[in-house]
Design a protein around this motif. Structure first.
Motif, mmCIF file in Angstrom:
data_model
loop_
_atom_site.group_PDB
_atom_site.id
_atom_site.type_symbol
_atom_site.label_atom_id
_atom_site.label_comp_id
_atom_site.label_asym_id
_atom_site.label_seq_id
_atom_site.Cartn_x
_atom_site.Cartn_y
_atom_site.Cartn_z
ATOM 1 N N GLU A 333 -44.286 -79.489 -23.106
ATOM 2 C CA GLU A 333 -43.363 -78.427 -22.730
ATOM 3 C C GLU A 333 -42.931 -77.619 -23.958
ATOM 4 O OE1 GLU A 333 -41.467 -76.494 -19.675
ATOM 5 O OE2 GLU A 333 -43.126 -77.902 -19.834
ATOM 6 N N LEU A 334 -42.705 -78.351 -25.036
ATOM 7 C CA LEU A 334 -42.279 -77.717 -26.284
ATOM 8 C C LEU A 334 -43.351 -76.757 -26.780
ATOM 9 C CD1 LEU A 334 -39.988 -77.954 -28.466
ATOM 10 C CD2 LEU A 334 -41.527 -79.462 -29.691
ATOM 11 N N VAL A 335 -44.599 -77.191 -26.686
ATOM 12 C CA VAL A 335 -45.704 -76.348 -27.139
ATOM 13 C C VAL A 335 -45.776 -75.075 -26.283
ATOM 14 C CG1 VAL A 335 -48.217 -76.222 -27.328
ATOM 15 C CG2 VAL A 335 -47.022 -78.266 -28.082
ATOM 16 N N LEU B 57 -41.347 -76.490 -13.250
ATOM 17 C CA LEU B 57 -39.950 -76.876 -13.435
ATOM 18 C C LEU B 57 -39.879 -77.750 -14.682
ATOM 19 C CD1 LEU B 57 -37.065 -76.873 -12.114
ATOM 20 C CD2 LEU B 57 -37.685 -79.086 -11.165
ATOM 21 N N ARG B 58 -39.645 -77.129 -15.798
ATOM 22 C CA ARG B 58 -39.581 -77.831 -17.090
ATOM 23 C C ARG B 58 -40.738 -78.815 -17.258
ATOM 24 N NH1 ARG B 58 -34.639 -77.587 -15.376
ATOM 25 N NH2 ARG B 58 -34.706 -79.692 -14.566
ATOM 26 N N GLY B 59 -41.927 -78.326 -17.018
ATOM 27 C CA GLY B 59 -43.107 -79.150 -17.281
ATOM 28 C C GLY B 59 -43.608 -79.912 -16.074
ATOM 29 N N ALA B 60 -42.816 -79.990 -15.025
ATOM 30 C CA ALA B 60 -43.293 -80.664 -13.815
ATOM 31 C C ALA B 60 -43.826 -79.608 -12.855
ATOM 32 C CB ALA B 60 -42.164 -81.455 -13.174
ATOM 33 N N VAL B 61 -44.849 -79.977 -12.119
ATOM 34 C CA VAL B 61 -45.430 -79.058 -11.146
ATOM 35 C C VAL B 61 -44.766 -79.341 -9.798
ATOM 36 C CG1 VAL B 61 -47.554 -78.344 -10.019
ATOM 37 C CG2 VAL B 61 -47.589 -79.033 -12.418
ATOM 38 N N VAL B 62 -43.995 -78.384 -9.304
ATOM 39 C CA VAL B 62 -43.187 -78.627 -8.113
ATOM 40 C C VAL B 62 -43.605 -77.661 -6.999
ATOM 41 C CG1 VAL B 62 -40.842 -78.586 -7.194
ATOM 42 C CG2 VAL B 62 -41.252 -79.425 -9.508
ATOM 43 N N PRO B 63 -43.987 -78.207 -5.842
ATOM 44 C CA PRO B 63 -44.354 -77.336 -4.729
ATOM 45 C C PRO B 63 -43.103 -76.716 -4.085
ATOM 46 C CG PRO B 63 -44.572 -79.644 -4.097
ATOM 47 C CD PRO B 63 -44.195 -79.631 -5.540
ATOM 48 N N ILE B 64 -43.244 -75.492 -3.580
ATOM 49 C CA ILE B 64 -42.133 -74.782 -2.962
ATOM 50 C C ILE B 64 -42.408 -74.625 -1.461
ATOM 51 C CG2 ILE B 64 -40.782 -72.649 -2.943
ATOM 52 C CD1 ILE B 64 -40.536 -74.294 -5.507
ATOM 53 N N VAL B 65 -41.430 -75.086 -0.671
ATOM 54 C CA VAL B 65 -41.550 -74.996 0.786
ATOM 55 C C VAL B 65 -40.673 -73.839 1.265
ATOM 56 C CG1 VAL B 65 -41.073 -76.190 2.957
ATOM 57 C CG2 VAL B 65 -41.968 -77.462 1.002
ATOM 58 N N ASP B 66 -41.266 -72.945 2.029
ATOM 59 C CA ASP B 66 -40.476 -71.891 2.677
ATOM 60 C C ASP B 66 -39.800 -72.553 3.880
ATOM 61 O OD1 ASP B 66 -39.509 -69.883 4.259
ATOM 62 O OD2 ASP B 66 -41.237 -68.565 3.999
ATOM 63 N N LEU B 67 -38.507 -72.823 3.731
ATOM 64 C CA LEU B 67 -37.809 -73.585 4.755
ATOM 65 C C LEU B 67 -37.797 -72.841 6.095
ATOM 66 C CD1 LEU B 67 -36.644 -76.347 4.777
ATOM 67 C CD2 LEU B 67 -34.414 -75.429 4.210
ATOM 68 N N ALA B 68 -37.735 -71.514 6.019
ATOM 69 C CA ALA B 68 -37.725 -70.726 7.253
ATOM 70 C C ALA B 68 -39.035 -70.926 8.013
ATOM 71 C CB ALA B 68 -37.514 -69.255 6.928
ATOM 72 N N ALA B 69 -40.146 -70.805 7.281
ATOM 73 C CA ALA B 69 -41.452 -70.966 7.914
ATOM 74 C C ALA B 69 -41.604 -72.394 8.435
ATOM 75 C CB ALA B 69 -42.556 -70.643 6.915
ATOM 76 N N ARG B 70 -41.079 -73.355 7.647
ATOM 77 C CA ARG B 70 -41.185 -74.760 8.037
ATOM 78 C C ARG B 70 -40.431 -75.010 9.343
ATOM 79 N NH1 ARG B 70 -44.149 -79.003 8.397
ATOM 80 N NH2 ARG B 70 -43.338 -80.983 7.623
ATOM 81 N N MET B 71 -39.301 -74.285 9.529
ATOM 82 C CA MET B 71 -38.464 -74.472 10.715
ATOM 83 C C MET B 71 -38.933 -73.606 11.884
ATOM 84 S SD MET B 71 -35.965 -76.509 9.924
ATOM 85 C CE MET B 71 -35.461 -77.299 8.422
#
Lengths: 714, 157
Positions: A333-335, B57-71
């Protein structure tokens, strides 16, 4: 509860190290047993390893492990005391016992029943080695030099015959005592031992008198603060056996000079129980300085070898692997963050010549250096892997009835822990193959004028940022006419195919190929070299084979140093940035319109040096847009899949070639077909890393499709 | 802390409420990690329509769910005004795209009513229950049910 699980885990981690030491020692012993130069320190080291495993196992109530380790230890102790001579035959039993011990440890750790059934047999053989009650072992006449006098009459050192059993009570002996001269080496203190504890333990055995010999103490100004100058003369009146006394010094074995003699030898033994003397206070430095004995020249320097050996050991800390991975993440992340900052600075119109630019450069260098070093934490030496392979060779050669000299080189080469773990299976397979198919029988070897024992060499080396692991044997080499015929029989190649030698050698990597004419215990179970190949490719590696008839075969595996980063080609696919692993790419080309041909309506191929390679339009595959009609404006990446098939991946543009940090998708989202993982680019955006193999597989027609054999520029 | 106080604490649930497609929803605050503005996501191929992609998200790969579409509502056209609620359930981190976060509130457990019988069982399974507050209906989302199932890698032949 948790802490006991932790301790258990620590025990098994320690076992790994101890097994490594055990293996080391036994291998040294095996070499020494050939020319009869057994080093007592080696035997001691082996003994200590087994003893420590037994101790730990007992603490966790691992019954089977304790029982076997005990038997093993007893045999080793007999060797330690000179009752048993290390012949190659005996060392072989020891090696197999070590293998079995490792099995037991693994099964105890995983809480399953041990897989190997060698236990009872080995127990029996180990038990046979130990002379019962001082009687010489009948089956193993030892050379007279090394055989101590029968134990009934005490020899100089008063060694009891070591039918040592830690459970059995020591035989009652007449009340007697021992004179002990104890000089610690520097290393003893450095290892955190304190003689006072041993003296207290001795005092528990009977009555102890200590006398400090401080004559070797240099003047204060010449004293090395970490040095060891003190020697103790201890007089112990006890009814315990000498064995019990020895046990107290067990853990400082090799770290001190210890002379134990029975009191009776020099002075008349006390006729009855020693007069009730006050338990001698442990003489402290201060008092001993005053009433130190007259100077004596009897101080023996500590044995040099153990000290240097211990000094050579690297200090290490145990770190949770998860913690390391988190650290790698943060550094990655730093890189990235640095790259983002640099971009911002550039966008703001601040030149690289400014202080900010220079500072950022410095930052980048530090971040990179930090990254490299953190990556190095995950790296481990391949030595345990190689030791495991030595074991495979032993097992395989036993089954195949061949004698094999197994040589390893580059044990110290370090590779990512995960790479090592995932190399076990493919390497096992290759080694088994070498023993089974590669090496000829002893008779055939002798007929060919080679030594009867085959030779397999396993080596590791760093080569231009990658690790090269080679398995070579001095066998007959690949039987090319046979391989070719097999491939034709199995319909893998047309009967009239014209193949170069290298191409024939590569045929063994095709799925469903096995050269053994009969199925043996070792190989030929249907999993062939294609499995090996795909396992290695999944690690981002490549495997190659070269063979010289009559001289032998060499398998070379080239691997990335780590799985955390990957060399990738950053490409543009319909506006999306994606990464293709460089290892998969054979070449990139910009095709002329005349090189693109359509195969009816089923798709297009590109002509590459007169071979037709199917085109996979990545934008279409990933659903970004319908199939392109004009590939001539695009760039084609020629990739090779696991089955020797080639495909051309069509992308819009090549941006860059760079190292990317691999980020898993699977924990938060799951597997995306055709995508191996994700990475974060310099601008903080996520780019997907393509799995070319899987992309190609999905594109492949489901019906039977013989893999096209392509020329290979190796 | 007295036993009674502990009991009353256990009686309350802390919830984060937000609006999606003109309706009020809420989730248990314990599963919410952070709330952040919308950033464009990298599109995932072969993903269900309600998955907008993944973000960093700060180095993590986070999937995004469209809550409206999901509902089953009209999908959100995300812009800078929209908000991502990052939730963690069983080590799986997922971001939910919502229109706006409204409030953090404490609700007595006894006030949570079972989800009324609506026609779609699928939609009904997304909720733990409903809460009546200030003339409004808060729909309490069962995050585990809404999470996209983790797709396993298919074994190759």
């Amino acid at each position: 509860m948790n802490s006991s699980i932790d301790i258990r885990q620590t025990f098994f981690q320690e076992c790994e190290e101890l097994l490594e030491a055990l293996d080391d020692g036994l291998n040294a012993l095996a070499a020494a047993s050939e020319d009869g130069t057994i080093d007592s320190e080696t035997v001691n080291a082996v003994f200590r390893a087994v003893h420590s495993i037994k101790g730990g196992a007992a603490a966790f109530g691992l019954e089977m492990l304790v029982r076997f380790a005990h038997q093993f230890e007893t045999a080793l102790d007999a060797m330690r005391s000179g009752k048993l001579v290390a012949t190659p035959e005996i060392v072989r039993v020891f090696l197999r016992s070590a293998d079995y011990l490792a099995d037991l440890i693994t099964s105890a750790r995983d809480e399953v029943a041990p897989t190997s059934s060698a236990g009872p047999d080995l127990m029996e053989r180990l038990a046979q080695m130990v002379p019962a009650n001082g009687a010489r072992m009948p089956a193993q006449p030892a050379p007279p030099v090394a055989t101590p006098a029968p134990a009934a009459e005490a020899d100089d050192f008063g060694f009891q015959p070591i039918t040592l059993s830690f459970d059995a009570a020591p035989e009652p002996t007449a009340p007697t005592g021992f004179a002990i001269r104890f000089a610690a080496t520097k290393q003893l203190y450095r290892n955190g031992n304190d003689p006072v504890h041993m003296f207290r333990a001795l005092a528990d055995l009977g009555t102890l008198k200590t006398r400090l010999d401080s004559s070797a103490l240099p003047p204060l100004d010449q004293m090395d603060w970490a040095g060891s100058y003190l020697v103790w003369d201890l007089t112990l009146h006890t009814t315990e056996s000498q064995q019990a006394v020895h046990e107290i010094f067990e853990f400082v074995d090799g770290l001190c000079t210890l002379e134990i003699s029975e009191l009776g030898q020099e002075t008349a033994p006390p006729a009855e129980v020693a007069p009730p003397v006050e338990p001698a206070p442990i003489v402290t430095d201060a008092t001993s300085l005053k009433n130190g004995p007259a100077a004596s020249a009897a101080i023996r320097p500590g044995p040099g070898k153990p000290a240097t050996q211990a000094a050579g050991q690297k200090g290490s800390v145990r770190v949770d692997l998860e913690l390391v991975d988190r650290l790698i993440n943060i550094v990655g992340e730093l890189v990235i963050n640095q790259a983002v900052l640099a971009q911002c600075v550039q966008d703001a119109g601040i030149g690289t010549q400014s202080d900010v630019g220079a500072g950022l450069d410095e930052f980048r260098n530090l971040a990179r250096e930090l990254q490299e070093n953190v990556m190095a934490i995950r790296a481990q030496s391949v030595k345990p892997l190689f030791q495991r392979m030595a074991r495979i060779v032993r097992e395989a050669s036993d089954i195949a009835g061949k004698t094999v000299d197994f040589v390893t080189e580059g044990d110290a080469v370090e590779v990512d822990k995960t790479v090592i773990e995932r190399l076990v299976d493919p390497l096992t397979h290759i080694i088994r193959n070498s023993v089974d198919h590669g090496l000829e029988t002893a008779a055939a070897r002798q007929a060919a004028g080679k030594p009867a024992a085959g030779r397999i060499c396993l080596s590791a080396a760093h080569r231009s940022g990658r690790v090269l692991i080679e398995v070579s044997d001095d066998g007959a080499g690949i039987n090319r006419p046979k391989v070719r015929q097999m491939a034709i029989d199995k319909g893998l190649i047309p009967a009239d195919a014209v193949l170069t030698d290298a191409e024939i050698d590569k045929l063994i990597f095709l799925p469903g190929f096995s050269t053994a004419s009969k199925v043996t215990d070792l190989s030929g179970r249907g999993v062939g070299m294609d499995v090996v190949r795909s396992a290695i490719q999944s690690l981002g590696g490549r495997v190659n084979i070269s063979s010289t008839p009559g001289k032998g075969t060499t398998m070379s595996i080239s691997l990335p140093l780590t799985l955390a980063v990957l060399d990738g080609m950053v490409v543009d696919v319909a506006g999306q940035t994606m990464v293709v692993p460089i290892t998969a790419i054979i070449e990139t080309l910009r095709p002329a319109a005349s090189d693109i041909h359509a195969v009816a309506g089923a798709g297009k191929v590109v002509a590459v040096r007169e071979k037709f390679v199917p085109i996979i339009d990545l934008a279409e595959t990933f659903g970004h847009r319908p199939s392109s009609q004009d590939y001539s404006s695009m760039v084609l990446l020629l990739v090779e899949s696991g089955q020797n098939e080639r495909w051309a991946l069509a992308v819009d543009r090549i941006h860059d070639q760079r190292q990317v940090v691999i980020k898993g998708l699977e924990s938060n989202y799951g597997h995306v077909p055709g995508v191996a993982a994700a990475t974060i680019l310099g601008d903080g955006k996520i780019a997907l890393i393509i799995d070319p193999d899987e992309t190609a597989q999905r594109k492949r027609p489901q019906a039977g499709f013989a893999p096209a054999l392509m020329t290979e520029e190796v | 802390m007295s036993a009674a106080a502990e009991l009353s604490k256990a009686d309350d649930r802390e919830l984060v409420s937000f609006r999606v497609g003109g309706q009020d929803f809420c989730v248990d605050i314990m599963s919410v990690r952070e709330i952040r503005g919308w950033t464009p996501a990298t599109v995932l191929p072969h993903a269900p329509p309600y998955i907008l992609g993944v973000i960093n998200l700060r180095g993590a790969v986070v999937p995004i769910v469209d809550l409206a579409a999901r509902m089953g509502l009209e999908p959100i056209r995300p812009d800078a005004r929209h908000v991502i609620v990052i939730c963690v359930v069983d080590n799986q981190t997922v971001g939910f795209l919502v229109d706006a976060v409204s409030d953090i509130l404490s609700v007595k457990r006894t006030l949570i009513q079972p989800t009324p019988a609506v026609s779609s069982d699928v939609t009904r399974a997304f909720f733990e229950g409903v809460i009546a507050i200030d003339q409004r209906m808060l729909r309490l989302i069962d995050i585990e049910a809404v999470l996209p199932p983790i797709a396993a890698r298919q074994e190759r032949p």
